[in-house]
Each structure stands twice: as structure tokens, then as C-alpha cells.
Motif scaffolding. Sequence first.
Motif, PDB file in Angstrom:
ATOM      1  N   ASP A 171       0.398  -1.350   0.242  1.00 46.68           N
ATOM      2  CA  ASP A 171      -0.054  -0.135  -0.290  1.00 46.68           C
ATOM      3  C   ASP A 171       0.888   0.723   0.063  1.00 46.68           C
ATOM      4  N   ILE A 172       1.962   1.426   0.846  1.00 48.82           N
ATOM      5  CA  ILE A 172       2.428   2.760   1.493  1.00 48.82           C
ATOM      6  C   ILE A 172       3.914   2.440   0.050  1.00 48.82           C
ATOM      7  N   TRP A 173       4.420   1.806  -0.862  1.00 49.17           N
ATOM      8  CA  TRP A 173       4.598   1.626  -2.086  1.00 49.17           C
ATOM      9  C   TRP A 173       3.258   1.925  -2.889  1.00 49.17           C
ATOM     10  N   THR A 174       2.237   1.948  -3.215  1.00 45.17           N
ATOM     11  CA  THR A 174       1.500   2.324  -4.431  1.00 45.17           C
ATOM     12  C   THR A 174       1.100   3.840  -3.778  1.00 45.17           C
ATOM     13  N   TYR A 175       0.970   4.036  -2.560  1.00 41.03           N
ATOM     14  CA  TYR A 175       0.717   5.979  -2.773  1.00 41.03           C
ATOM     15  C   TYR A 175       2.242   6.441  -2.947  1.00 41.03           C
ATOM     16  N   ILE A 176       3.307   6.257  -3.049  1.00 44.12           N
ATOM     17  CA  ILE A 176       4.585   6.702  -3.332  1.00 44.12           C
ATOM     18  C   ILE A 176       4.504   6.932  -4.673  1.00 44.12           C
ATOM     19  N   SER A 177       3.904   5.750  -5.437  1.00 43.27           N
ATOM     20  CA  SER A 177       3.843   5.671  -7.005  1.00 43.27           C
ATOM     21  C   SER A 177       2.760   7.062  -7.152  1.00 43.27           C
ATOM     22  N   MET A 178       1.650   7.342  -6.300  1.00 40.40           N
ATOM     23  CA  MET A 178       0.844   8.449  -6.520  1.00 40.40           C
ATOM     24  C   MET A 178       1.344   9.559  -6.637  1.00 40.40           C
ATOM     25  N   ASP A 179       2.749   9.793  -5.502  1.00 35.26           N
ATOM     26  CA  ASP A 179       3.447  10.945  -5.458  1.00 35.26           C
ATOM     27  C   ASP A 179       2.199  11.231  -4.134  1.00 35.26           C
ATOM     28  N   TYR A 180       1.615  10.163  -3.120  1.00 32.87           N
ATOM     29  CA  TYR A 180       1.267  10.454  -1.936  1.00 32.87           C
ATOM     30  C   TYR A 180       2.334  10.731  -0.833  1.00 32.87           C
ATOM     31  N   PHE A 181       3.089   9.887  -1.633  1.00 31.96           N
ATOM     32  CA  PHE A 181       4.545  10.569  -0.344  1.00 31.96           C
ATOM     33  C   PHE A 181       5.770  11.057  -1.665  1.00 31.96           C
ATOM     34  N   LYS A 182       6.734  11.402  -1.076  1.00 38.38           N
ATOM     35  CA  LYS A 182       7.641  12.066  -1.223  1.00 38.38           C
ATOM     36  C   LYS A 182       8.604  11.314   0.252  1.00 38.38           C
ATOM     37  N   GLN A 183      10.003  11.079  -0.936  1.00 35.68           N
ATOM     38  CA  GLN A 183      10.327  10.135   0.208  1.00 35.68           C
ATOM     39  C   GLN A 183      11.641  11.372   0.507  1.00 35.68           C
ATOM     40  N   LYS A 184      12.670  11.675   2.113  1.00 33.52           N
ATOM     41  CA  LYS A 184      13.882  12.503   2.201  1.00 33.52           C
ATOM     42  C   LYS A 184      14.578  11.836   1.971  1.00 33.52           C
ATOM     43  N   ILE A 185      15.562  12.615   1.852  1.00 31.50           N
ATOM     44  CA  ILE A 185      16.318  11.986   0.638  1.00 31.50           C
ATOM     45  C   ILE A 185      18.133  12.307   0.967  1.00 31.50           C
TER      46      ILE A 185
END
Length: 447
Positions: A273-287
Motif C-alpha cells: 500500500d505504501i509503495w502504491t501511495y509513493i507511486s501516486m505521489d502521495y508521499f515523497k521520500q527523504k533524500i
Amino acid sequence: MKLSSLNAISPVDGRYRNKVEDLSAYFSEFALIKYRVLVEIEYFIALCELPLPQLDGIDTSLYPELRSIYENFSEEDATAIKEIEKVTNHDVKAVEYFIKEKFDILNLAAYKEFIHFGLTSQDINNTAVPLSIKDALEKSYIPVLEEVIEKLSSLAEDWKDIPMLARTHGQPASPTRLGKEISVFVTRLTQQCEVLKSVPDAAKFGGATGNYNAHKIAYPKTDWKAFGTHFVEDILKLHHSFPTTQIEHYDHMAALFDAMKRINTIIIDLDRDIWTYISMDYFKQKIKKGEVGSSAMPHKVNPIDFENSEGNLGIANAVFEHLSAKLPLSRLQRDLTDSTVLRNIGVPFGHTLIGFHATLKGLSKLLLNADKLAADLENNWAVVAEAIQTILRREGYPNPYEALKGLTRTNQKIDEQVIADFIDTLEVSEAIKNELKVISPSNYTGI
């Protein structure tokens, strides 16, 4: 070649060793030998406490010295036992001979035939292994699982008021809240953690074929069943399985592994689910400075932690599945297939902890992209159709579902204005129209 993280065959002992190193205290060959020594020593002390007539005169002040044999157990001790095993070709007998040597040093030679008295190897293995699992759960596994649950609980609280477009069958559906969706996983994991904790740490202890034959023939007046239950439950703090064959029937252990498998499956569900939310741009990730997401595409920041978790938990579940399916099966009173299988318990534990840590790492890198969640809601006004038709049902409006179906199941874009215009066409009071116009994708989120 000396074993290192570079030449280990298994990634559990290689690439990921630093994440699971504490498991070696429970599932390594060293650990198994140490737990066997513990059981043998505590059994001898229990016979002294019974007491057997021949052991009645033993000085109880020697107990700390006896216990120090396993409390101060060293690699040198384990190596000595392995050297004995080269001669005996029997691992548990090697432990017995090692302890006999220690008895000679402690001037207890007269009593050393009561080491392993009346027992079979499985009385030692089927107590040592459950002890190691119990300790691993309490000291390594459950603390990390609870850390995952606590992290998710914190995120659920942080995001409890964030409206989000739900998707059922991959299609826009009645809106929800991000925090509520995370709390679903909190509840699932918490409940399964309680199931896991409720599974007994079962151990077999009853002599060669489980009937205390040797014990009874030597001391027929002693209640050996009561002694065995006391030893297993009061001294070792395990659950005494009785009656059994020569080995533990492993039904409770299978239930434990099934519970661990369910927990892993829930976290895999979370990972996806989180993977999918990231792919939908609901989450960015700290770099992290210096990290590379792709050897070819410089822009990429991949959700690798959730992928790593999913992969490791999948491997763990495959092994847990085999353990829970195989261990309860044994031909007649005993075959040896459980012995080699039990030596692999640390493998799914290791992959599970690797998965847990990867999920934790991934969750700690999430950055909420609230603008994207808001934009998705704004672009999907059709989802308020359920709300409108439900209020119309309440008011006795004829065929409200069909009216909304006719509006929304077209290829035209449904936005706020289209909904407002539709509401204006309804033959209802102005008060109802105003009630309907207040509804939006961002506030239609339920309890």
C-alpha cells in the motif's frame, strides 16, 4: 576461508548480518549447545531437589557452580563439545560427556551418571529449542514488532485529519482519511501480536517414547509425571506437552509460526500500500546525500525499503509455511526429519527482522505530499454521489441511485460545478439543496 559477510552463503549471515546478529544468541549452533547444557544442568539440580536417594547428600551450595557451566558457557566450551561429537557422532551425547568432565572438576564424579538420567535426546532438544524460541521472541522479535506498531500508531495520529481519496478495485471510491487507513494496520498487527503471545511455548519431556519408562523402572514409587510437569513448567517456564511420543508433537510451534506468517502477510500488505501511495505521489521520500536511486536515471528515488521488506518477509513466510506444515508430522513414535528442520528456525526469524527493520526505515523516510492528496480529491467530485443519493433516500426522493448513476457514469468530467448544477435540478427544498452543496470530497470522510 574464514567466514565473513562477503563469503557467507546466506544473506542473513552475510549482507544483513548487522541487522540480525543478536539472533545468533538463540539460533546458532553455539546457542543450541548452550541451551542443551542449561537443560541438562537444571534437570540434574531438579533430581537433587526431588530428591533421588542417591542425590540426597549433595551440597546445595554447589548449585551456583553447576549453573555457571551454562551461564559462563564459552566458545571454547562449545568447541570442546564439538570435538567430543566427532567421536560420538551424537550431538546430545557429546553434551552429556562434556558435563561429566565438568563434574570431575567439581568433585562430583560419584553423581555424574545422573546427568541425562532416564532421558532421551528429545527431552533435551524439545526443551532447549522452545526455550530458545521463547527468548528470541521476548528479547528480539516482539520488541521490533512493537516498534513497527508504535511507528504506525504515531503516523496514524499525525495523519488522522488528512482526507484522502479511497480506491476500491483501483477506482476512485468514497473518501477516507490517511490516518484511519494506517490505523487499520495498527489494529491488525496488535490483534495478531496478542494471538502470537497466547501460543504456549510447548515442550516434550517424558523419556524415550514419552512414558517415563526408564524413570519408572528405576524408581517406581516416584510420580514422574508430576516431576516432569514441575520441571518443564516451574523451572523452565514452558508448557508441558503430555502425553507425547518420543518427540514434541509441535502443534503449538506450528501455530506460532502460522501467527508469525500472518503478521508478515499484514506487513507485506502495508508495504504494498505504501509503495502504491509513493507511486501516486502521495508521499515523497527523504533524500540521503550521496545515495543513488538508479544507475541510469539520476532523478529516481525508489521505495526500496518497502520492496526489501516485502521480499524478505516473503522468504520468511515460505520457510514458516514449511515449518508449520512439516513439524507436526512424524512417522510412528519418532523419525529424524524434525531435527534438521528445527536447525533452520533462525532463517525465517532473520528474514522477518530484516523485513521489519526495512519497513521501519521506509516509514521514517516518508514525507506527506498533502497537495497531491487534495488535488486527487478535487479531481474526483463524482465520489460524493453516494452521499447525495443517500440523503435523497432519507427524504423519500424517487430513484435517487439511478439519478446519480445517470449523472456520474459518463465520460464527462465531474467537478464541483457539475454537482452543484445537478443539485439545483432536484425537486427538494432549499434546505436540502444547501445540505447537499456543503458535501465535498474532502469532508465526506465518515467517522
